[in-house]
Every structure is written in structure tokens, then in C-alpha cells.
Design an enzyme around this catalytic site. Structure first.
Site, short mmCIF file in Angstrom:
data_model
loop_
_atom_site.label_atom_id
_atom_site.label_comp_id
_atom_site.label_asym_id
_atom_site.label_seq_id
_atom_site.Cartn_x
_atom_site.Cartn_y
_atom_site.Cartn_z
CE LYS A 1 -4.06 -2.01 2.55
NZ LYS A 1 -5.23 -2.46 3.78
CE1 TYR B 1 -9.26 -3.52 0.44
CE2 TYR B 1 -8.85 -1.06 -0.93
CZ TYR B 1 -8.01 -2.69 0.39
OH TYR B 1 -6.91 -2.89 1.00
CB THR C 1 -6.70 -5.45 9.40
OG1 THR C 1 -7.57 -7.08 9.04
CG2 THR C 1 -7.20 -4.55 9.14
CG ASN D 1 -3.63 -2.37 7.20
OD1 ASN D 1 -3.49 -1.68 5.29
ND2 ASN D 1 -4.67 -2.75 7.86
CG HIS E 1 -5.30 -6.13 -0.59
ND1 HIS E 1 -6.41 -6.45 0.19
CD2 HIS E 1 -5.23 -7.33 -1.57
CE1 HIS E 1 -6.96 -7.47 -0.58
NE2 HIS E 1 -6.76 -7.86 -1.73
CD GLU F 1 -8.61 -9.30 -3.25
OE1 GLU F 1 -9.53 -9.29 -2.61
OE2 GLU F 1 -7.54 -9.26 -3.42
P1 RTP Z 1 -7.27 -5.72 3.01
O1 RTP Z 1 -8.36 -6.38 2.40
O2 RTP Z 1 -7.01 -4.50 3.42
O3 RTP Z 1 -6.38 -6.78 2.76
O4 RTP Z 1 -7.01 -6.03 3.98
P2 RTP Z 1 -7.97 -6.89 5.45
O5 RTP Z 1 -8.51 -7.91 4.28
O6 RTP Z 1 -7.39 -7.69 6.53
O7 RTP Z 1 -9.37 -6.16 6.49
P3 RTP Z 1 -10.75 -5.74 5.58
O8 RTP Z 1 -11.78 -6.36 6.38
O9 RTP Z 1 -10.85 -6.16 4.15
O10 RTP Z 1 -10.24 -4.77 5.08
C1 RTP Z 1 -10.31 -3.94 4.37
C2 RTP Z 1 -9.10 -2.43 4.88
O11 RTP Z 1 -10.25 -0.93 5.45
C3 RTP Z 1 -9.30 -1.14 6.66
N1 RTP Z 1 -11.06 -0.72 7.71
N2 RTP Z 1 -10.84 -0.04 8.51
N3 RTP Z 1 -11.47 1.02 10.57
C4 RTP Z 1 -11.86 0.09 10.58
O12 RTP Z 1 -12.81 -0.17 11.45
C5 RTP Z 1 -11.31 -0.63 9.27
N4 RTP Z 1 -11.95 -1.67 9.14
C6 RTP Z 1 -10.90 -2.26 7.76
C7 RTP Z 1 -8.05 -1.23 6.52
O13 RTP Z 1 -7.23 -0.59 6.21
C8 RTP Z 1 -8.65 -2.58 5.34
O14 RTP Z 1 -7.09 -3.41 5.43
MG MG Z 2 -9.56 -7.68 2.75
#
Ligand code: RTP
Ligand code: MG
Length: 143
Positions: free
Chosen positions: A11, A51, A93, A114, A117, A128
């Protein structure tokens, strides 16, 4: 187990920190192979589309703004159990919850910024990968 592919993004925060090589080293050290790679600066439309599953979440606007704030590296990783292995390399995450030695523990500043991804399942990986790469751009191992 058969080879599996997953999709990964370094990222904008991690690209700005100049740790692309360090992160690639983590993938390779864990037995994952980079079989496609490029740097892109996402448009708002590209980030929103990528997203889309989060479009109703309160953090969606901030997520799109962050993902378009600078260039990213996108890559396809290939190896045994690649989806789960990449998620383990990345860590939770929220970097505050990420295990020591994971990418997010080492390089992420917050849940919003973070570092990386990774696809969360083989089905999302296929979708993706196709979002960013044509078949011709993916170069599987031949030797
Ligand atoms: P990613 O898709 O980016 O790999 O991350 P992830 O699966 O670990 O998490 P996901 O639930 O898919 O969320 C995508 C991105 O959204 C942001 N996020 N912010 N503030 C919050 O509660 C929150 N929750 C998610 C994070 O940057 C996450 O990587
Ligand atoms: Mg995700």
C-alpha cells in the site's frame, strides 16, 4: 498440496517508506514466488471498484483516499497454500493486534494505513488477480 495463487498490494504507506524490497524478501523467504508485479497509482474509480465489498462501511471514504494517496505495488504470489500463507506474513488488519515479525507489526502505523493487502480466499484471489493482470502478464515458474 497444489500450487495456489494470491493477490497482494504493497500500500502507499509502505511504498513511501521504501520497503518494497524488504517486503518482497518476506514473501520469498516464506516460499512464495512473485509471478507478476507492477507499480500503479490507483484512480479513485479503480480503488472504489477494488474495495466495492466495503462500499457501505463507515471507513470506505478514508480507505479510498488512502489507497489513491500514492503509488502501490501490486503482485501475484504463487506457492503452496499461498492465500493463508500471505495472510500470516501480513498479520492482523489492525497493527496493534498483529503478531511480532509480521508485515503489519513491522511497517503499519494504524488500521487505516496498514502497509499491505492480501486476498482473503481463493475466490477473491482469482477476482483480484483478474482486476489488475491479464493472463499474459502472469509468468508462472518454468524451471
Ligand atoms: P485488506 O483487504 O486491505 O487486505 O485488509 P483486511 O482483509 O485485513 O481487512 P478488511 O476487513 O478487508 O478491510 C479492508 C481495509 O479497510 C480498512 N479498515 N478499516 N477502521 C476500521 O474499522 C477498518 N476496518 C477495515 C483497513 O485498512 C483494511 O485493510
Ligand atoms: Mg480484505
Amino acid at each position: 498440496m497444489a500450487l495456489e495463487r494470491t493477490f497482494s498490494i504493497i500500500k502507499p504507506d509502505a511504498v513511501a517508506k521504501n520497503v518494497i524490497g524488504a517486503i518482497y524478501n518476506r514473501f520469498e523467504s516464506a516460499g512464495l514466488r512473485i509471478v507478476a508485479s507492477k507499480m500503479v497509482h490507483l484512480s479513485k474509480e479503480q480503488a472504489e471498484g477494488f474495495y466495492a465489498e466495503h462500499s457501505e462501511r463507515p471507513f470506505f471514504g478514508a480507505l479510498v483516499e488512502f489507497m489513491t494517496s500514492g503509488p502501490v505495488m501490486v503482485q501475484v504470489l504463487e506457492g503452496e497454500n499461498a492465500v493463508v500463507k500471505n495472510r500470516e506474513i501480513m498479520g492482523a488488519t489492525n497493527p496493534a493486534e498483529a503478531l511480532a515479525g509480521t508485515l503489519r507489526a513491522d511497517y503499519a502505523a494504524s488500521i487505516d494505513e496498514n502497509a499491505c493487502h492480501g486476498s482473503d480466499a481463493p475466490e477473491s484471489a482469482a477476482r483480484e488477480i483478474a482486476y489488475f493482470f491479464s493472463d499474459e502478464e502472469i509468468c508462472p515458474r518454468t524451471r
